[in-house]
Each structure stands twice: as C-alpha cells, then as structure tokens.
Design an enzyme around this catalytic site. Sequence first.
Site, PDB file in Angstrom:
ATOM      1  N   HIS A 165      -8.453   3.414   3.988  1.00  0.00           N
ATOM      2  CA  HIS A 165      -8.678   4.045   5.292  1.00  0.00           C
ATOM      3  C   HIS A 165     -10.136   4.018   5.747  1.00  0.00           C
ATOM      4  O   HIS A 165     -10.429   4.214   6.917  1.00  0.00           O
ATOM      5  CB  HIS A 165      -8.238   5.510   5.259  1.00  0.00           C
ATOM      6  CG  HIS A 165      -6.759   5.702   5.197  1.00  0.00           C
ATOM      7  ND1 HIS A 165      -5.975   5.133   4.226  1.00  0.00           N
ATOM      8  CD2 HIS A 165      -5.921   6.419   5.987  1.00  0.00           C
ATOM      9  CE1 HIS A 165      -4.719   5.499   4.413  1.00  0.00           C
ATOM     10  NE2 HIS A 165      -4.655   6.274   5.480  1.00  0.00           N
ATOM     11  N   ASP A 218       0.873  -1.177   0.000  1.00  0.00           N
ATOM     12  CA  ASP A 218       0.000   0.000   0.000  1.00  0.00           C
ATOM     13  C   ASP A 218       0.906   1.222   0.000  1.00  0.00           C
ATOM     14  O   ASP A 218       2.104   1.122   0.267  1.00  0.00           O
ATOM     15  CB  ASP A 218      -0.901  -0.011   1.251  1.00  0.00           C
ATOM     16  CG  ASP A 218      -1.772   1.235   1.352  1.00  0.00           C
ATOM     17  OD1 ASP A 218      -2.279   1.692   0.313  1.00  0.00           O
ATOM     18  OD2 ASP A 218      -1.922   1.788   2.464  1.00  0.00           O
ATOM     19  N   SER A 219       0.307   2.382  -0.247  1.00  0.00           N
ATOM     20  CA  SER A 219       1.067   3.627  -0.183  1.00  0.00           C
ATOM     21  C   SER A 219       1.547   3.918   1.239  1.00  0.00           C
ATOM     22  O   SER A 219       2.527   4.623   1.431  1.00  0.00           O
ATOM     23  CB  SER A 219       0.182   4.777  -0.651  1.00  0.00           C
ATOM     24  OG  SER A 219      -1.022   4.785   0.103  1.00  0.00           O
ATOM     25  N   GLU A 242      -6.125   9.611   9.506  1.00  0.00           N
ATOM     26  CA  GLU A 242      -4.752   9.541  10.013  1.00  0.00           C
ATOM     27  C   GLU A 242      -4.566  10.403  11.255  1.00  0.00           C
ATOM     28  O   GLU A 242      -3.732  10.112  12.103  1.00  0.00           O
ATOM     29  CB  GLU A 242      -3.761   9.921   8.902  1.00  0.00           C
ATOM     30  CG  GLU A 242      -3.828   8.886   7.790  1.00  0.00           C
ATOM     31  CD  GLU A 242      -2.623   8.829   6.893  1.00  0.00           C
ATOM     32  OE1 GLU A 242      -1.838   9.787   6.878  1.00  0.00           O
ATOM     33  OE2 GLU A 242      -2.493   7.800   6.191  1.00  0.00           O
ATOM     34  N   TYR A 259      -0.647   8.163  -2.590  1.00  0.00           N
ATOM     35  CA  TYR A 259      -0.734   7.794  -4.001  1.00  0.00           C
ATOM     36  C   TYR A 259      -1.979   8.433  -4.643  1.00  0.00           C
ATOM     37  O   TYR A 259      -2.003   8.663  -5.841  1.00  0.00           O
ATOM     38  CB  TYR A 259      -0.857   6.267  -4.147  1.00  0.00           C
ATOM     39  CG  TYR A 259       0.419   5.456  -3.978  1.00  0.00           C
ATOM     40  CD1 TYR A 259       1.617   6.028  -3.538  1.00  0.00           C
ATOM     41  CD2 TYR A 259       0.417   4.092  -4.270  1.00  0.00           C
ATOM     42  CE1 TYR A 259       2.764   5.246  -3.392  1.00  0.00           C
ATOM     43  CE2 TYR A 259       1.559   3.316  -4.138  1.00  0.00           C
ATOM     44  CZ  TYR A 259       2.737   3.892  -3.690  1.00  0.00           C
ATOM     45  OH  TYR A 259       3.857   3.118  -3.550  1.00  0.00           O
ATOM     46  N   GLY A 260      -2.978   8.702  -3.808  1.00  0.00           N
ATOM     47  CA  GLY A 260      -4.296   9.107  -4.313  1.00  0.00           C
ATOM     48  C   GLY A 260      -4.310  10.380  -5.130  1.00  0.00           C
ATOM     49  O   GLY A 260      -5.232  10.614  -5.914  1.00  0.00           O
ATOM     50  N   CYS A 320     -11.388   2.817  -0.498  1.00  0.00           N
ATOM     51  CA  CYS A 320     -10.104   3.321  -0.036  1.00  0.00           C
ATOM     52  C   CYS A 320      -9.748   2.588   1.254  1.00  0.00           C
ATOM     53  O   CYS A 320     -10.621   2.305   2.082  1.00  0.00           O
ATOM     54  CB  CYS A 320     -10.200   4.828   0.223  1.00  0.00           C
ATOM     55  SG  CYS A 320      -8.707   5.547   0.914  1.00  0.00           S
ATOM     56  N   CYS A 346      -4.217  -1.467  -1.899  1.00  0.00           N
ATOM     57  CA  CYS A 346      -4.381  -0.025  -2.079  1.00  0.00           C
ATOM     58  C   CYS A 346      -5.318   0.147  -3.265  1.00  0.00           C
ATOM     59  O   CYS A 346      -5.062  -0.402  -4.346  1.00  0.00           O
ATOM     60  CB  CYS A 346      -3.026   0.609  -2.369  1.00  0.00           C
ATOM     61  SG  CYS A 346      -3.099   2.342  -2.849  1.00  0.00           S
TER      62      CYS A 346
END
Length: 269
Positions: free
Chosen positions: A186, A10-11, A152, A42-43, A184, A73
């Site tokens: 998250h 993942d990023s 985050e 990355y998004g 996504c 991801c």
Amino acid sequence: MNSAPLGFFDSGVGGLTVVRAVQDLLPMENMVYLGDTARLPYGSKSPETIRQFADEDTRFLISKGVKAVVVACNTATAHALPQLRELYRVPIIGVIEAGVDAALADPNAERIGIIATRGTIRSHAYQHALAQRRTGLIIHGQPAPLLVPLVEEDWIEHPATRLVLRSYLDPLVEKGIDTLMLACTHYPLLIPALREVLPADVRLVDSATTCAEHLRKELEALDLLAPEHGEGKLEVHLTDLSEEFETLARRFLKRAPGRIHRASLGGAS
Ligand code: DGL
C-alpha cells in the site's frame, strides 16, 4: 508458454501497485491477479496461517496456467516464499529480494529504515536479506500497522495520516536513516505524504517498481518474456467482492480493472 499469463497474488487489492508497475514496464504481458480479500489482512496473522493462505493462492494461480507467480505481498513473501519455491516448479518471485537489491544499489546506503506490517517486521526477512548482502549496515524495522487502513480509506491527504507518519518515522529520522524501504504493497500511494514528512536526503525504495524491474530480468533470463506485439490483458479475481474493493482496485491500478471475478480457493472460480 511465453504468451501464458503472469500470476500475482496479494491479501487484497494492494498488490495491484505491483501489477501497475509491471504493466508500465511490460505492457505486452497477460496477467492474472488474485486478491484474497475474504481473508485480509495478512499483516497481523501468524506465519503458519500466512503460509497456508499463500499456498492456496499459488495453487489457484497455477490452475490458471500462469508461467510465473509473483508474490505481490510483502507479508506473504516474508513468511512463505522459501516454502512456495520448494513446493512448486513454476518460477516464483517475491518482493523482498528486488527491494533489498534496490536499497543497496547505492554504495553509500548505511542506515536503513524499513516500514511494513507487523508480520513482515517480525519475520526479519528484510533485516536478514540486507545483512546478508552487506555487513555493517544499521537497520531499523518499524511496524506501521495503521498505514494500510489509512490508505484504504483514501486518507492520503488527511492531517491524521501526516500525524501517524510522523509518529512512525520521527524515531527513524532521529536515528539518521539514509534510506527508507516501503515494505508493503500500500505504501507507494503514500510517497507524496512521505516526502513531506521526511528530510529531502532520505532515499525511498518501494517494492512495486523494484519488483517489476526484477521480474523483467528474471523473465529475460528464463526466456519467458511475452512476444513484443500487442497489449496484454489483466484478469482480476477476488475471494470477496464488494463495491469498496472495486473502488480501491481502480485507485491502486490507476485505471479500471475490468470485470472482477469471484474466486473460490477450493478449486473452481
Ligand atoms: N499486502 C500486505 C503487505 O504487503 C498489506 C496488507 C495486509 O496486511 O494484508 O504486507
């Protein structure tokens, strides 16, 4: 080969939501996780850059002897999955196919909302995959770039997050969506907050649990499942280490990630 680890990338540490779901479903599997924390997010990056990063991430995992690679991801799956499958012989599993299958498992799903990074929405990967599998769907893609930083920051309960969620979701609710795809890494952490701002009859489909189920089926079909006995180990590699990432990793994984290794994508780790 069956005891070889599964590789995930993942990023950042968001893909640990996928690892957690796989640990719950397949506790005997060994796993290697790579988070490209030095180059996230990355998004917001271009498709070319994502493809280059995804290629380097995959090569790192292959160098660790993995039996399959999970692109944990959504943005990397959206832009790079076909290319990775062409380049490498190891089985490569993304998060989109499984999410789309899960969304369409309900025969009544007709109006589908997708929230994701800008890159994922712009790639149209979800929209195409959905439209290919069922005709007549009404699909609304909504970029939701503020949600990753809010998660985050651990602002899950914060009123600002409710406000942002309403701004992104009210237009989708007005369009009468019956299903919302959380496209996504998250977003699974936002499920309680999403439940509060969405009508009760909107079905949520998250890419972490759906990917874990898809992975189990793929491994079964390829006869690659780990032997039943024992508990698998998780090895976490990040391209940049900081205290924040360790704290975040614990939150995404819901348990201590163990010693985190610093990865160098040039070859050595
Ligand atoms: N992992 C990304 C995704 O699932 C979100 C974070 C980023 O933008 O790098 O799309």
